[in-house]
Design an enzyme around this catalytic site. Structure first.
Site, PDB file in Angstrom:
ATOM      1  N   ASP A 107       5.175  -3.404  11.735  1.00 36.33           N
ATOM      2  CA  ASP A 107       3.680  -3.145  11.861  1.00 36.33           C
ATOM      3  C   ASP A 107       3.557  -3.216  13.620  1.00 36.33           C
ATOM      4  O   ASP A 107       2.597  -2.119  13.994  1.00 36.33           O
ATOM      5  CB  ASP A 107       2.959  -4.212  11.181  1.00 36.33           C
TER       6      ASP A 107
ATOM      7  N   SER B 180       7.607  -5.043   7.438  1.00 33.94           N
ATOM      8  CA  SER B 180       7.301  -5.916   8.517  1.00 33.94           C
ATOM      9  C   SER B 180       7.778  -7.356   8.164  1.00 33.94           C
ATOM     10  O   SER B 180       7.497  -8.345   8.180  1.00 33.94           O
ATOM     11  CB  SER B 180       5.988  -6.294   8.337  1.00 33.94           C
TER      12      SER B 180
ATOM     13  N   ARG C 218       0.848  -1.254  -0.009  1.00 34.93           N
ATOM     14  CA  ARG C 218      -0.098   0.100  -0.140  1.00 34.93           C
ATOM     15  C   ARG C 218       0.679   1.321   0.104  1.00 34.93           C
ATOM     16  O   ARG C 218       1.900   1.272   0.514  1.00 34.93           O
ATOM     17  CB  ARG C 218      -0.965  -0.063   1.357  1.00 34.93           C
TER      18      ARG C 218
END
Length: 754
Positions: A493, A439, A375
């Site tokens: 994250d 992550s 994203r």
């Protein structure tokens, strides 16, 4: 037993006790009231199994394992059920009358639990005691009711008998057994003469006719009650048409020449949407009790074996305290310079030194790379009275060939996606600060630098491990020459989750991820972080706690199923804690348990499906669906059918649900034990007798599983009683969190410049 030479053996016993009883267990039955002429004192209201045990003990010359107590109706159903698996109703029409049937547990309000079915002993002979049949009773029924007397009835012209027991049963008139023929008339004459009468031919014909009417009414009333039972079963199953079998016993049904035919005909007339087979039972009282006992004994043995296996996954309070202690030990080892290299929990510094204070403002870009979807986000942070965070984002996929290609190809693809997003937002000319959520395990030397330790989650891009991923991103941006970005922060994250929740709750100093994988971070005192210079203030530590257990810390808690999952994984011996907790592995643990149970004949009748043998076929989302309180057993069965288990039973569904519950509960408890170690560490760091703190949590398992969060909270309270912990669910910790870290870093950087 003496006659058979088995007095020295302790055999399981089935006890047929054909009187109205209230059962609380299969081997516990309290006599409600004596019937059939019995009047023994000191028995009503008592557990008849206990009375039998006491009598056996009093003799002292043999021993028996009393497994089941049933009445003759249940025995009839079980005896016939052995020959016809569709049999789910038992019917007695003899000296007395009664029925039983298999009812859904959800409808039995007197018994705890709503899963599966249970045989209900109706004791339907008492139907009408509340006046429900008063409008059908005749003067003869009332006289029979007030005084047992067959002769009295015949003196009044042999009227019909109505209360179900007094109408259907052969106990009250042998004349029921007279067929309508010459022999029947002779029998009628004999019966009447035995009663001291001198009957004419017309008297014999009238008597025979009365018997026919009584018998027909009895059969039809019995049929009407059976029709109600059949409708109940059909409605329970939500079936358009019911196919079932009724096991029947009793002298009236067997010996009265026309009773059975009349009963069958009326049942089919009253419930045309039910295909009913009537099956005569042979020795229901003896054989049936033995059948129930055999089934109960088998089930008890299988249940004990299953529980023995599942007990290896059930953790006691003491075991969870030990997990907490070992996690605390590894936390200290990971923070210390001397033991850091050998610690399983790496405790990586993130160089995030502060959580949001509410003064942050500006526009920030965020990248979120944690799986196959990538994203790009624009996050607008506003402070003051209109303090808010506004987000715009676009999702891009990373094809598998790029995941498995070169590092240059991967980062060129990422930069191409960023360029597309900037053009989409009309911002290609600006130079915005950027936060990069990455992550994967990284060792950070600065906030904007991270050395990739190893790929996880299926990524294998070459030329990245051991390299600074921020530099790889910057190099790709320069190769494209389309735009420039100020990469301010690299975060994972867990840290993003903590920062997102910290923006709303200033007491949030811990981040937790429980999704595909699991990890945690928290604000540690700088004087404990030996890998970074400086003693003042705090720094967020990325624990990478998924690797807890890689040095054997969890070996005595691991089961054969954990070892099977680990051995077949892409990284055997690594991420042991994560493999016992996270969504990527829980379904696989359940699948291995189901395979083991089936191979031992404890599940699915010992028959495996090919699909269940497939790795990864039992997705963790099934755990969440199966454990949902709103999910009916038929929906559990539909999941099992999806796995190729088309012949799974209701009992199979109950057991699968129990396995899912045990596996998910252990995961939540282990996670709670790790978190207890973290919050207690913070409390001790600050020399507090009582700590109040918030934990930001994200991840699909935590969010979607119906009981994970409550079990984790319960474990946390149990293991860290001096910590008052609030769990806050994060919304978009990966994207929003990266932007907020960037915003905090810019605030601190700007303050330093002034």
């Amino acid at each position: 037993m003496e006659k058979l030479g088995i007095k020295d053996r302790k055999l399981p016993l089935g006890f047929t006790f054909s009187f109205p009883c209230k059962q609380t267990k299969i081997d516990e039955s309290f006599l409600v009231t004596w019937t059939k002429g019995f009047k023994c004192s000191g028995v009503e209201g008592k557990n008849v199994v206990d009375l039998l045990r006491k009598a056996i003990k009093k003799r002292g010359d043999f021993d028996i394992d009393i497994v089941a107590v049933i009445n003759d109706t249940v025995g009839t159903m079980m005896t016939c059920g052995y020959d016809d698996h569709r049999c789910e109703i038992g019917l007695i029409i003899g000296t007395g009358t009664n029925a039983c049937y298999m009812e859904e547990m959800r409808n039995l309000e007197l018994v705890d639990g709503d899963e599966g079915r249970m045989c209900v002993n109706m004791e339907w002979g008492a139907f009408g005691d509340d006046g429900a049949l008063d409008d059908l009773r005749t003067e003869f029924d009332k006289e029979i009711d007030s005084w047992w007397g067959v002769g009295r009835v015949f003196a009044h012209g042999a009227a019909p008998i109505l209360e179900l027991d007094t109408q259907v049963s052969g106990f009250y008139t042998d004349a029921h057994c007279m067929p309508r023929d010459k022999e029947g008339l002779l029998n009628a004459e004999k019966v009447l003469r035995d009663l001291g009468l001198d009957p004419t031919a017309e008297d014999c014909i009238a008597t025979q006719r009365v018997c026919q009417v009584v018998s027909m009414r009895a059969a039809h009333l019995c049929a009407a009650s059976l029709a109600a039972v059949l409708r109940q079963i059909r409605d329970n199953k939500a079936a358009e048409r019911l196919r079932t079998t009724i096991g029947v016993d009793g002298s009236v049904y067997k010996n009265q020449p026309h009773f059975a035919r009349r009963l069958h005909k009326m049942v089919r007339r009253l419930v045309p949407d039910c295909d009913v087979r009537f099956l005569r039972s042979e020795d229901c009282s003896g054989k049936g009790a033995a059948m129930v006992t055999a089934v109960a004994y088998r089930l008890a043995t299988q249940h004990a074996e299953r529980q023995h296996i599942l007990d290896t996954l059930r953790l006691s309070h003491e075991q969870l305290l030990e997990v907490k202690r070992r996690m605390s030990e590894e936390i200290c080892r990971g923070l210390a310079k001397e033991t850091h290299s050998t610690a399983s929990v790496k405790m990586l510094p993130t160089f995030v030194r502060s959580t949001p204070d509410g003064t942050e403002r500006g526009d920030f870009l965020a990248l979120d790379l944690g799986g196959t979807n990538f994203r790009v986000l624009l996050v607008k942070v506003r402070n003051g009275k209109r303090r808010s965070v506004e987000m715009h984002n676009k999702i891009y996929t990373i094809p598998q060939e790029i995941m498995h290609g070169t590092g240059d190809e991967l980062f060129d693809h990422i930069v191409h996606c960023i360029a597309d997003f900037l053009e989409y937002m009309g911002m290609k000319g600006g130079r915005l600060p950027l936060g990069f959520t990455f992550s994967f395990p990284c060792e950070q030397k600065k906030l904007d630098q991270g050395i990739l330790l190893r790929w996880t989650k299926g990524f294998r891009a070459t030329g990245c491990e051991g390299e600074d991923v921020v530099q790889l991103l910057k190099d790709a941006i320069h190769r494209q020459e389309e735009f420039d970005l100020d990469v301010v922060a690299l975060v994972n994250d867990a840290v993003g989750t903590m920062m997102t929740c910290g923006y709303e709750d200033l007491e949030c100093e811990v981040g937790l991820i429980v999704g595909t994988g699991t990890n945690a971070c928290y604000m540690e005192e700088m004087h404990n972080v030996e890998l970074v210079e400086g003693e003042e203030g705090r720094m967020c530590i990325n624990m990478e706690w998924g690797a807890f257990g890689d040095s054997g810390e969890l070996d005595d808690f691991c089961t054969e199923f954990d070892r099977a999952v680990d051995n077949s994984s892409a990284n055997p011996g690594k991420q042991r804690y994560e493999k016992m907790i996270s969504g990527m592995y829980l379904g696989e643990i359940v699948r291995n348990i189901l395979l083991d149970f089936t191979s031992k004949g404890l599940l699915f009748r010992g028959k495996l499906s090919e699909r269940l043998k497939t790795r990864g076929i039992f997705e963790t989302r099934f755990l969440s669906q199966i454990e949902s309180d709103r999910l009916a057993l038929r929906q559990v069965r539909s999941i099992l059918q999806h796995l190729g288990l088309t012949s799974s039973t209701c009992d199979d569904s109950i057991l699968v649900k129990e396995v899912c519950t045990v596996v998910a509960r252990r995961a939540a408890q282990l996670c709670g034990a790790g978190l207890a170690a973290v919050v207690d560490k913070i409390r001790q760091n600050r020399s507090l007798s009582h700590l109040r703190i918030t934990v930001g949590v994200d991840g699909t398992l935590y969010k979607l599983h119906p009981h994970f969060s409550s079990i984790m909270r319960e474990t946390l309270q149990d293991l860290a009683p001096n910590c008052e912990v609030t769990l806050v669910q994060s919304e978009d910790g990966s994207g929003k969190g990266a932007a907020l870290i960037t915003a905090v870093a810019c605030r601190i950087r700007d303050a330093g410049q002034h």
